[in-house]
Design an enzyme around this catalytic site. Structure first.
Site, PDB file in Angstrom:
ATOM      1  N   CYS A 115       8.401  -3.814   8.426  1.00  0.00           N
ATOM      2  CA  CYS A 115       8.316  -3.511   6.990  1.00  0.00           C
ATOM      3  C   CYS A 115       7.208  -4.300   6.291  1.00  0.00           C
ATOM      4  O   CYS A 115       6.745  -3.907   5.223  1.00  0.00           O
ATOM      5  CB  CYS A 115       9.646  -3.782   6.303  1.00  0.00           C
ATOM      6  SG  CYS A 115      10.976  -2.755   6.937  1.00  0.00           S
ATOM      7  N   HIS A 252       8.145  -4.184  -1.512  1.00  0.00           N
ATOM      8  CA  HIS A 252       8.677  -3.328  -0.457  1.00  0.00           C
ATOM      9  C   HIS A 252       9.989  -2.732  -0.970  1.00  0.00           C
ATOM     10  O   HIS A 252      10.820  -3.439  -1.554  1.00  0.00           O
ATOM     11  CB  HIS A 252       8.927  -4.172   0.801  1.00  0.00           C
ATOM     12  CG  HIS A 252       9.711  -3.474   1.855  1.00  0.00           C
ATOM     13  ND1 HIS A 252       9.441  -2.177   2.238  1.00  0.00           N
ATOM     14  CD2 HIS A 252      10.757  -3.888   2.620  1.00  0.00           C
ATOM     15  CE1 HIS A 252      10.289  -1.828   3.191  1.00  0.00           C
ATOM     16  NE2 HIS A 252      11.100  -2.838   3.435  1.00  0.00           N
ATOM     17  N   ASN A 282      14.146   3.263   2.337  1.00  0.00           N
ATOM     18  CA  ASN A 282      13.270   2.274   2.966  1.00  0.00           C
ATOM     19  C   ASN A 282      12.356   2.985   3.971  1.00  0.00           C
ATOM     20  O   ASN A 282      12.809   3.427   5.024  1.00  0.00           O
ATOM     21  CB  ASN A 282      14.129   1.219   3.661  1.00  0.00           C
ATOM     22  CG  ASN A 282      13.315   0.096   4.281  1.00  0.00           C
ATOM     23  OD1 ASN A 282      12.107   0.212   4.434  1.00  0.00           O
ATOM     24  ND2 ASN A 282      13.985  -0.989   4.622  1.00  0.00           N
TER      25      ASN A 282
HETATM   26  O1  UT7 Z   1      13.304  -3.520   5.187  1.00  0.00           O
HETATM   27  C1  UT7 Z   1      13.805  -4.365   6.139  1.00  0.00           C
HETATM   28  C2  UT7 Z   1      14.673  -5.375   5.534  1.00  0.00           C
HETATM   29  N1  UT7 Z   1      16.007  -4.861   5.368  1.00  0.00           N
HETATM   30  C3  UT7 Z   1      16.647  -5.099   4.256  1.00  0.00           C
HETATM   31  O2  UT7 Z   1      16.081  -5.625   3.337  1.00  0.00           O
HETATM   32  C4  UT7 Z   1      18.102  -4.734   4.172  1.00  0.00           C
HETATM   33  C5  UT7 Z   1      18.850  -5.923   3.666  1.00  0.00           C
HETATM   34  N2  UT7 Z   1      20.270  -5.684   3.517  1.00  0.00           N
HETATM   35  C6  UT7 Z   1      20.803  -4.850   2.605  1.00  0.00           C
HETATM   36  O3  UT7 Z   1      20.102  -4.156   1.899  1.00  0.00           O
HETATM   37  C7  UT7 Z   1      22.301  -4.849   2.436  1.00  0.00           C
HETATM   38  O4  UT7 Z   1      22.834  -5.944   3.147  1.00  0.00           O
HETATM   39  C8  UT7 Z   1      22.967  -3.542   2.902  1.00  0.00           C
HETATM   40  C9  UT7 Z   1      22.661  -2.428   1.930  1.00  0.00           C
HETATM   41  C10 UT7 Z   1      22.505  -3.184   4.288  1.00  0.00           C
HETATM   42  C11 UT7 Z   1      24.486  -3.715   2.930  1.00  0.00           C
HETATM   43  O5  UT7 Z   1      24.977  -4.161   1.675  1.00  0.00           O
HETATM   44  P1  UT7 Z   1      25.984  -5.390   1.591  1.00  0.00           P
HETATM   45  O6  UT7 Z   1      26.362  -5.511   0.179  1.00  0.00           O
HETATM   46  O7  UT7 Z   1      25.332  -6.561   2.265  1.00  0.00           O
HETATM   47  O8  UT7 Z   1      27.237  -4.856   2.402  1.00  0.00           O
HETATM   48  P2  UT7 Z   1      27.885  -5.387   3.770  1.00  0.00           P
HETATM   49  O9  UT7 Z   1      26.984  -5.134   4.919  1.00  0.00           O
HETATM   50  O10 UT7 Z   1      28.371  -6.792   3.567  1.00  0.00           O
HETATM   51  O11 UT7 Z   1      29.142  -4.434   3.884  1.00  0.00           O
HETATM   52  C12 UT7 Z   1      30.150  -4.385   2.870  1.00  0.00           C
HETATM   53  C13 UT7 Z   1      31.135  -3.287   3.227  1.00  0.00           C
HETATM   54  C14 UT7 Z   1      31.652  -3.381   4.657  1.00  0.00           C
HETATM   55  O12 UT7 Z   1      33.018  -3.022   4.649  1.00  0.00           O
HETATM   56  P3  UT7 Z   1      34.165  -4.140   4.705  1.00  0.00           P
HETATM   57  O13 UT7 Z   1      33.903  -4.906   5.974  1.00  0.00           O
HETATM   58  O14 UT7 Z   1      33.953  -4.978   3.470  1.00  0.00           O
HETATM   59  O15 UT7 Z   1      35.414  -3.350   4.706  1.00  0.00           O
HETATM   60  C15 UT7 Z   1      30.858  -2.321   5.377  1.00  0.00           C
HETATM   61  O16 UT7 Z   1      31.549  -1.819   6.514  1.00  0.00           O
HETATM   62  O17 UT7 Z   1      30.511  -2.002   3.114  1.00  0.00           O
HETATM   63  C16 UT7 Z   1      30.752  -1.266   4.324  1.00  0.00           C
HETATM   64  N3  UT7 Z   1      29.642  -0.344   4.539  1.00  0.00           N
HETATM   65  C17 UT7 Z   1      29.590   0.903   4.045  1.00  0.00           C
HETATM   66  N4  UT7 Z   1      30.467   1.610   3.316  1.00  0.00           N
HETATM   67  C18 UT7 Z   1      30.121   2.866   2.974  1.00  0.00           C
HETATM   68  C19 UT7 Z   1      28.482  -0.589   5.208  1.00  0.00           C
HETATM   69  N5  UT7 Z   1      27.700   0.496   5.174  1.00  0.00           N
HETATM   70  C20 UT7 Z   1      28.382   1.437   4.464  1.00  0.00           C
HETATM   71  C21 UT7 Z   1      28.070   2.747   4.081  1.00  0.00           C
HETATM   72  N6  UT7 Z   1      28.961   3.427   3.328  1.00  0.00           N
HETATM   73  N7  UT7 Z   1      26.900   3.360   4.407  1.00  0.00           N
END
Ligand code: UT7
Length: 325
Positions: A115, A252, A282
């Site tokens: 990225c 980005h 992204n």
């Molecule tokens: O460009 C390269 C660099 N990459 C990035 O910058 C990405 C960086 N990370 C992020 O943008 C965020 O961490 C995400 C968008 C990927 C995830 O958001 P988050 O607020 O960190 O959520 P999380 O991974 O901690 O997950 C929270 C909950 C989980 O459920 P439980 O364990 O709390 O029950 C996940 O299983 O959200 C759940 N979850 C989803 N739910 C519905 C994860 N993906 C999804 C989904 N739909 N697509």
């Protein structure tokens, strides 16, 4: 003091026709529009058609950038493509782009910094243009990220999209001041110990396969705001400007919460942030030039403006550039 600067003279972006909404994805994985919008700001992404290679996306963006610069393919003597989703293991996608555009024999190669690829590639181009080795360079960020998705992993497959953005970089004479047009400062970083947070689990010299993208999203998130902010401050210091001098912040486009978090930490007004993540998700190395092209097309970004670009991605890599347009 007269100095040679690398000046961006044209910008262009291309998004493939097919749009995939969050609702569309909710039919194949356990997700929903509300979660994706709230956690990321993403409303939709574009997907390349089966017969479109990443070089095809790159060529479309490059044509627009060349037209904006008033140049043609015949003028191009350097092509750098930042991509993580090359057409082939080799030759470089840049060589394929050169052929498809009909550019003369010159320099062409790819840069792989995921990225952060466009930020890295622009600074590499500066090494040629700023030393008089290139008169007309194409720097392209192009990706078909949807081809790296594990469509059973809701934590990643909703986040990425396909697209390309390009800039034309030409030499310009400056006075060695912050009023000069061109790349004024940059900072690049890589911390290879963080590989496991974001990587693709295949490759020619390991599995012999392309592999799928794996990410510990919340861990990457934690590093993003702090790391990016440090690089931005370093790039601004090298340029000799204050972050508050910046007219437009073009981050980005990975996640609305990250880009707003970085802007907030750096004290950048929200109205100075160019944000397109909602439209195309992204797109890795393509996201900055896509957002840049968008900000120019709608008339916000103008010649003479001071721009700040930044990115973070697999590696982990990250970096920032300060550019006067
Ligand atoms: O460009 C390269 C660099 N990459 C990035 O910058 C990405 C960086 N990370 C992020 O943008 C965020 O961490 C995400 C968008 C990927 C995830 O958001 P988050 O607020 O960190 O959520 P999380 O991974 O901690 O997950 C929270 C909950 C989980 O459920 P439980 O364990 O709390 O029950 C996940 O299983 O959200 C759940 N979850 C989803 N739910 C519905 C994860 N993906 C999804 C989904 N739909 N697509």
């Amino acid at each position: 003091m007269s100095v040679l600067r690398s000046v961006v003279t044209g910008v262009g972006g291309y998004l493939p026709e097919t749009v995939v909404t969050n609702d569309d994805l909710s039919k194949i994985v356990d997700t929903n529009d509300e979660w994706v919008r709230e956690r990321t700001g993403i409303r939709q992404r574009h997907r390349a058609s089966e017969d479109q290679a990443v070089s095809d996306l790159a060529v479309e963006a490059a044509k627009k950038a060349l037209a904006a610069a008033g140049r043609t393919a015949a003028d191009v003597d350097l092509i750098i493509v930042a991509t993580t989703t090359a057409d082939l293991t080799f030759p470089a996608t840049a060589a394929i782009v050169q052929r498809k555009l009909g550019c003369p024999v010159g320099i062409a190669f790819d840069v792989q910094a995921v990225c952060s690829g466009f930020v890295y590639a622009l600074t590499v181009a500066d090494g040629f243009v700023g030393r008089g080795h290139s008169k007309c360079a194409l720097v392209i960020g192009a990706e078909t990220m949807t081809r790296l998705m594990d469509w059973t992993d809701r934590g990643t497959c909703v986040l990425f999209g396909d697209g390309a953005g390009a800039v034309v970089v030409e030499p310009g004479e400056g006075q060695g001041t912050t009023e000069d047009r061109g790349l004024l400062g940059f900072a690049l970083r890589c911390d290879g110990t963080k590989q496991d947070l974001l990587f693709v689990d295949g490759g020619p010299s390991t599995t012999g396969t392309v592999g799928k993208l794996r990410m510990q999203g919340n861990q990457v998130f934690k590093h993003a705001v702090v790391n990016i902010s440090e690089a931005v401050v370093a790039a601004a210091a090298q340029a000799g400007v204050a972050v508050s001098d910046v007219d437009w912040f073009i981050p980005h486009q990975a996640n609305e919460r990250i880009l707003k978090g970085v802007a907030h930490r750096l004290g950048i007004d929200e109205h100075k942030v160019i944000q397109t993540v909602g439209e195309h998700a992204n797109t890795s190395a393509a996201s900055i030039p896509l957002a840049w092209a968008h900000g120019m097309a709608d008339g916000r970004i103008k010649k003479g403006d001071l721009l700040l670009i930044e990115a973070m991605g697999g590696g982990l890599t990250w970096g920032a550039c300060v550019i006067r347009l």
